[in-house]
Design an enzyme around this catalytic site. Structure first.
Site, PDB file in Angstrom:
ATOM      1  N   LYS A  22       1.266 -21.009  -4.186  1.00  0.00           N
ATOM      2  CA  LYS A  22       2.494 -21.318  -2.949  1.00  0.00           C
ATOM      3  C   LYS A  22       3.244 -23.061  -2.383  1.00  0.00           C
ATOM      4  O   LYS A  22       4.179 -23.133  -2.727  1.00  0.00           O
ATOM      5  CB  LYS A  22       2.034 -21.323  -1.512  1.00  0.00           C
ATOM      6  CG  LYS A  22       2.116 -19.433  -0.870  1.00  0.00           C
ATOM      7  CD  LYS A  22       2.782 -18.917  -0.769  1.00  0.00           C
ATOM      8  CE  LYS A  22       3.258 -16.944  -0.065  1.00  0.00           C
ATOM      9  NZ  LYS A  22       1.617 -17.441  -0.294  1.00  0.00           N
TER      10      LYS A  22
ATOM     11  N   SER B 129      -4.522 -15.908  -7.019  1.00  0.00           N
ATOM     12  CA  SER B 129      -3.239 -16.199  -6.528  1.00  0.00           C
ATOM     13  C   SER B 129      -4.342 -17.704  -5.187  1.00  0.00           C
ATOM     14  O   SER B 129      -3.182 -18.257  -5.238  1.00  0.00           O
ATOM     15  CB  SER B 129      -2.704 -15.247  -5.358  1.00  0.00           C
ATOM     16  OG  SER B 129      -3.306 -14.714  -4.792  1.00  0.00           O
TER      17      SER B 129
HETATM   18  C1  LIG Z   1       1.757 -14.734  -0.597  1.00  0.00           C
HETATM   19  C2  LIG Z   1       0.542 -14.802  -1.267  1.00  0.00           C
HETATM   20  C3  LIG Z   1       0.273 -13.958  -2.380  1.00  0.00           C
HETATM   21  C4  LIG Z   1       1.606 -13.246  -2.250  1.00  0.00           C
HETATM   22  O1  LIG Z   1       2.886 -13.873  -2.889  1.00  0.00           O
HETATM   23  P1  LIG Z   1       4.280 -13.400  -1.961  1.00  0.00           P
HETATM   24  O2  LIG Z   1       5.199 -14.249  -2.881  1.00  0.00           O
HETATM   25  O3  LIG Z   1       4.608 -12.640  -1.018  1.00  0.00           O
HETATM   26  O4  LIG Z   1       4.171 -11.560  -2.354  1.00  0.00           O
HETATM   27  C5  LIG Z   1      -0.675 -13.878  -2.954  1.00  0.00           C
HETATM   28  N1  LIG Z   1      -1.809 -14.413  -2.747  1.00  0.00           N
HETATM   29  C6  LIG Z   1      -1.871 -15.193  -2.037  1.00  0.00           C
HETATM   30  C7  LIG Z   1      -3.155 -16.402  -1.653  1.00  0.00           C
HETATM   31  C8  LIG Z   1      -0.394 -15.898  -1.211  1.00  0.00           C
HETATM   32  O5  LIG Z   1      -1.271 -16.700  -0.495  1.00  0.00           O
END
Ligand SMILES: *Cc1c(COP(=O)(O)O)cnc(C)c1O
Length: 321
Positions: free
Chosen positions: A51, A303
């Protein structure tokens, strides 16, 4: 011919230039236990999640006056944390509105980054109402967690990084919630590696984008507790950017259950030694459960890693929730 999308490869390449020196190029690791699978360790990003890319791109696109007044967001945690870091790095003020569903460790992490935290209501929608109020009454600028072209372009730089290390992936598995990550990464990869299969992965418990894509328009789903708490929340009934991009660019959306997410978290720990959060494990969960076949050069985006140590310890003991 398809209609032009809100974010193009050009926007993503410009974002990559803007982000230089502000974010990490995270490692890619071949998974020795899943033949052909490459793990993109994006949870090793500064602030522990991708993010930071979108938040920093949005903050660096503001005027000095907007930055001084401050930015505001509602967030399930990682975006708020990223925006706090990005605002502080740029010398501005950040206000983060969260619901009571957000885990304590994430709330504290945002406070530690110098942001003002407001905890409002039981859902993302209630936290959003406070954002709208702060924009109207306090003159703050909203930087939303996903549905904004600058945010999507920033997340798309992760797609460019994947291609720098693996120029023509067979499959890319992207954790999917509001779709900012999926939209950005898919825009980069579709443009530069058209044959790659691009798959969004969500949890079965409250997958708003999956339900919206199936319905053909944005729909609300009930928010439920899940190991993949960062994937909770709606896509916004007035979604402007990410729904159309996900509809145009994703080849498929796959759902995984809580046991599959837990097993994937244990698998990732055994391979990397790291504790990742449930949202980060959904791609590996889809592969381990056989919901997606592991083709050569299958890239899984891991992520984020913002998980309470007690929660992770329970999962390591074999409890799924
Ligand atoms: C926000 C987030 C997502 C999903 O991202 P989007 O852009 O909302 O689809 C996936 N994994 C983590 C760790 C996140 O913080």
């Amino acid at each position: 011919m398809t209609a032009p999308l809100a974010v193009t490869l050009d926007d993503i390449e410009r974002a990559a230039l803007r982000l230089r020196g502000h974010i990490r190029h995270t490692p890619m690791l071949a998974d020795p236990l899943l033949a052909g699978c490459l793990l993109k360790l994006e949870y090793r990003q500064i602030t522990g999640a991708f993010k930071l890319r979108g938040a920093t791109n949005a903050v660096l696109s503001l005027s000095p006056d907007q930055l001084a007044r401050g930015v505001v967001t509602a967030s399930t945690g990682n975006h708020g944390r990223a925006l706090a870091h990005a605002a502080r790095a740029a010398g501005g003020r950040a206000v983060v509105c969260l619901s009571h569903l957000v885990p304590d460790n994430k709330v504290q992490a945002i406070r530690d980054l110098g942001a003002e935290v407001r905890i409002i209501g039981q859902s993302q929608d209630e936290a959003m109402a406070e954002v709208t109020r702060a924009v109207a009454q306090e003159g703050l600028t909203e930087v939303p967690p996903f549905d904004h072209p600058d945010v999507v372009a920033g997340q798309g730089t992760l797609g460019l990084e994947i291609l720098a290390d693996c120029p023509a992936p067979g499959v890319v598995l992207i954790p999917l919630s509001g779709g900012g990550l999926a939209a950005g990464v898919a825009a980069a990869i579709r443009a530069l590696s058209p044959a790659t299969r691009i798959i969004g992965v969500s949890m079965e418990r409250g997958a708003a984008m999956a339900a919206s894509l199936a319905a053909g328009h944005a729909v609300e789903v009930q928010e439920l507790p899940t190991l993949a708490d960062s994937l909770g929340g709606g896509i916004g009934l007035a979604n402007r950017v990410t729904f159309a991009m996900c509809r145009a660019l994703l080849d498929d959306v796959v759902l995984v259950n809580e046991d599959e997410i837990a097993a994937a978290m244990r698998h990732i720990h055994s391979v990397t030694g790291d504790a990742v959060e449930g949202a980060a494990a959904v791609g590996v969960a889809a592969l381990l459960a056989g919901r997606v076949a592991c083709a050569p050069a299958t890239v899984c985006i891991l992520s984020g890693a913002n998980i309470a140590p007690e929660t992770f310890a329970q999962i390591m003991k074999g409890q799924s929730a």
